[in-house]
Design a protein around this motif. Structure first.
Motif, PDB file in Angstrom:
ATOM      1  N   VAL A 171       0.838  -1.203   0.000  1.00  0.00           N
ATOM      2  CA  VAL A 171       0.000   0.000   0.000  1.00  0.00           C
ATOM      3  C   VAL A 171       0.868   1.245   0.000  1.00  0.00           C
ATOM      4  O   VAL A 171       0.572   2.228  -0.704  1.00  0.00           O
ATOM      5  CB  VAL A 171      -0.955  -0.023   1.205  1.00  0.00           C
ATOM      6  CG1 VAL A 171      -1.803   1.238   1.244  1.00  0.00           C
ATOM      7  CG2 VAL A 171      -1.842  -1.266   1.170  1.00  0.00           C
ATOM      8  N   ASN A 172       1.956   1.229   0.764  1.00  0.00           N
ATOM      9  CA  ASN A 172       2.848   2.389   0.798  1.00  0.00           C
ATOM     10  C   ASN A 172       3.487   2.649  -0.563  1.00  0.00           C
ATOM     11  O   ASN A 172       3.635   3.799  -0.988  1.00  0.00           O
ATOM     12  CB  ASN A 172       3.940   2.175   1.845  1.00  0.00           C
ATOM     13  CG  ASN A 172       3.376   2.144   3.264  1.00  0.00           C
ATOM     14  OD1 ASN A 172       2.311   2.701   3.530  1.00  0.00           O
ATOM     15  ND2 ASN A 172       4.079   1.487   4.156  1.00  0.00           N
ATOM     16  N   LYS A 175       0.815   4.205  -2.986  1.00  0.00           N
ATOM     17  CA  LYS A 175       0.439   5.576  -2.666  1.00  0.00           C
ATOM     18  C   LYS A 175       1.618   6.535  -2.645  1.00  0.00           C
ATOM     19  O   LYS A 175       1.424   7.748  -2.702  1.00  0.00           O
ATOM     20  CB  LYS A 175      -0.285   5.617  -1.318  1.00  0.00           C
ATOM     21  CG  LYS A 175      -1.591   4.845  -1.279  1.00  0.00           C
ATOM     22  CD  LYS A 175      -2.234   4.898   0.082  1.00  0.00           C
ATOM     23  CE  LYS A 175      -2.729   6.299   0.398  1.00  0.00           C
ATOM     24  NZ  LYS A 175      -3.850   6.687  -0.454  1.00  0.00           N
ATOM     25  N   SER A 176       2.841   6.030  -2.529  1.00  0.00           N
ATOM     26  CA  SER A 176       3.995   6.913  -2.420  1.00  0.00           C
ATOM     27  C   SER A 176       4.280   7.608  -3.752  1.00  0.00           C
ATOM     28  O   SER A 176       4.253   6.985  -4.822  1.00  0.00           O
ATOM     29  CB  SER A 176       5.224   6.104  -1.974  1.00  0.00           C
ATOM     30  OG  SER A 176       6.365   6.931  -1.951  1.00  0.00           O
ATOM     31  N   LYS A 177       4.596   8.891  -3.701  1.00  0.00           N
ATOM     32  CA  LYS A 177       4.927   9.652  -4.906  1.00  0.00           C
ATOM     33  C   LYS A 177       6.277   9.247  -5.473  1.00  0.00           C
ATOM     34  O   LYS A 177       6.551   9.459  -6.647  1.00  0.00           O
ATOM     35  CB  LYS A 177       4.920  11.146  -4.589  1.00  0.00           C
ATOM     36  CG  LYS A 177       3.552  11.695  -4.206  1.00  0.00           C
ATOM     37  CD  LYS A 177       3.615  13.182  -3.927  1.00  0.00           C
ATOM     38  CE  LYS A 177       2.226  13.716  -3.549  1.00  0.00           C
ATOM     39  NZ  LYS A 177       2.271  15.177  -3.255  1.00  0.00           N
ATOM     40  N   ARG A 182      -0.165   6.474  -7.023  1.00  0.00           N
ATOM     41  CA  ARG A 182      -1.572   6.270  -7.344  1.00  0.00           C
ATOM     42  C   ARG A 182      -2.410   6.265  -6.075  1.00  0.00           C
ATOM     43  O   ARG A 182      -1.905   6.056  -4.973  1.00  0.00           O
ATOM     44  CB  ARG A 182      -1.774   4.958  -8.102  1.00  0.00           C
ATOM     45  CG  ARG A 182      -1.009   4.856  -9.416  1.00  0.00           C
ATOM     46  CD  ARG A 182      -1.375   5.979 -10.362  1.00  0.00           C
ATOM     47  NE  ARG A 182      -0.718   5.841 -11.654  1.00  0.00           N
ATOM     48  CZ  ARG A 182      -1.289   5.355 -12.735  1.00  0.00           C
ATOM     49  NH1 ARG A 182      -2.538   4.951 -12.696  1.00  0.00           N
ATOM     50  NH2 ARG A 182      -0.623   5.270 -13.869  1.00  0.00           N
ATOM     51  N   ASN A 183      -3.699   6.491  -6.292  1.00  0.00           N
ATOM     52  CA  ASN A 183      -4.619   6.493  -5.161  1.00  0.00           C
ATOM     53  C   ASN A 183      -5.293   5.133  -5.051  1.00  0.00           C
ATOM     54  O   ASN A 183      -5.700   4.553  -6.057  1.00  0.00           O
ATOM     55  CB  ASN A 183      -5.668   7.586  -5.335  1.00  0.00           C
ATOM     56  CG  ASN A 183      -6.553   7.736  -4.108  1.00  0.00           C
ATOM     57  OD1 ASN A 183      -6.162   7.342  -3.009  1.00  0.00           O
ATOM     58  ND2 ASN A 183      -7.736   8.293  -4.307  1.00  0.00           N
ATOM     59  N   ILE A 184      -5.390   4.608  -3.875  1.00  0.00           N
ATOM     60  CA  ILE A 184      -6.067   3.342  -3.605  1.00  0.00           C
ATOM     61  C   ILE A 184      -7.032   3.568  -2.449  1.00  0.00           C
ATOM     62  O   ILE A 184      -6.695   4.235  -1.470  1.00  0.00           O
ATOM     63  CB  ILE A 184      -5.051   2.221  -3.281  1.00  0.00           C
ATOM     64  CG1 ILE A 184      -5.768   0.896  -3.036  1.00  0.00           C
ATOM     65  CG2 ILE A 184      -4.171   2.588  -2.118  1.00  0.00           C
ATOM     66  CD1 ILE A 184      -4.814  -0.281  -2.868  1.00  0.00           C
ATOM     67  N   SER A 185      -8.234   3.055  -2.615  1.00  0.00           N
ATOM     68  CA  SER A 185      -9.259   3.284  -1.600  1.00  0.00           C
ATOM     69  C   SER A 185      -8.925   2.544  -0.313  1.00  0.00           C
ATOM     70  O   SER A 185      -8.141   1.582  -0.292  1.00  0.00           O
ATOM     71  CB  SER A 185     -10.629   2.823  -2.127  1.00  0.00           C
ATOM     72  OG  SER A 185     -10.622   1.424  -2.355  1.00  0.00           O
ATOM     73  N   ALA A 189      -7.272  -1.344   0.185  1.00  0.00           N
ATOM     74  CA  ALA A 189      -6.063  -1.542   0.990  1.00  0.00           C
ATOM     75  C   ALA A 189      -6.347  -2.452   2.175  1.00  0.00           C
ATOM     76  O   ALA A 189      -5.533  -3.323   2.513  1.00  0.00           O
ATOM     77  CB  ALA A 189      -5.533  -0.194   1.461  1.00  0.00           C
TER      78      ALA A 189
END
Length: 231
Positions: A171-172, A175-177, A182-185, A189
């Motif tokens: 998940v990290n 979501k990490s730039k 990317r975005n995950i709900s 997750a």
């Protein structure tokens, strides 16, 4: 000083009762009674802890009358597990992570457990499906067995030495730039983390139904993430 020793012995030859020795002092007017220690109190040396502090504080005998599965144990145990899991994961993103171990909960829950033993009602009630068995929110004083189980709950939540679940790293990365950005709900997750944990549990317990279900969900989540990232 004159001392007159007197010894009493049972007349029955098969009786194993130890002799009782009494010494009478004429000058002081006192009576001294001496009896050898009973053999029933002998303790096996293998059951004794090699650490002196443990031997002095922890008994090596069990009291089966102490209540274990109490409301206090479940409430404080689940609360401490969730609280330590959240706090350790929250502070894990710091440059210098702050780790809260189960020792903190072990110290804090002792006065809380005794407080609950004081304020909780002692009324007994029946639960449908358990027959005539009676339950109570406060079966008695807060005991050592409850405290140990609460500490085990807390240790499972702190995961000291093992860190958080491995799927949290996935998940990290998503979501990490610095990686995919990317975005995950939250639901996706959460399901990803839960399925990885259930998969390991099902493998260890050899539960075919749980293994099949978790494997299907696990594959579905990874396909969903792959399509979401590269679409």
């Amino acid at each position: 000083m004159g001392v007159c020793p007197i010894t009493f012995q049972n007349s029955k030859p098969n009786n194993t009762t130890p002799q009782l020795s009494i010494s009478v002092s004429h000058s002081m007017g006192t009576v001294e009674v001496e009896a050898p220690p009973s053999k029933d109190l002998d303790i096996d040396e293998e059951e004794l802890s090699p650490i002196e502090q443990v031997r002095l504080t922890v008994p090596n005998t069990d009291d089966p009358s102490l209540p274990v599965w109490t409301f206090r144990m479940w409430f404080l145990g689940i609360l401490s597990c969730c609280l330590l899991s959240f706090l350790n994961q929250f502070f894990a993103y710091r440059t210098e992570p702050l780790i809260i171990t189960q020792i903190t909960v072990q110290v804090a829950t002792l006065p809380i457990g005794r407080f609950l033993a004081t304020v909780l009602p002692k009324t007994k009630f029946n639960i449908l499906g358990f027959g005539s068995r009676e339950f109570s929110f406060n079966p008695g004083p807060f005991n050592m067995k409850e405290h140990v189980l609460i500490s085990i709950f807390a240790n499972a939540g702190s995961a000291f030495g093992s860190g958080s679940a491995y799927a949290v790293g996935i998940v990290n990365i998503i979501k990490s730039k610095a990686f995919y950005g990317r975005n995950i709900s939250f639901f996706s997750a959460w399901v990803l983390i839960i399925t990885t944990q259930v998969l390991v549990t099902s493998l260890s317990l050899s539960l075919s139904l749980s293994l099949s279900l978790s494997l299907y969900i696990y594959i579905y989540i990874y396909i969903y993430i792959y399509i979401y990232i590269y679409s």
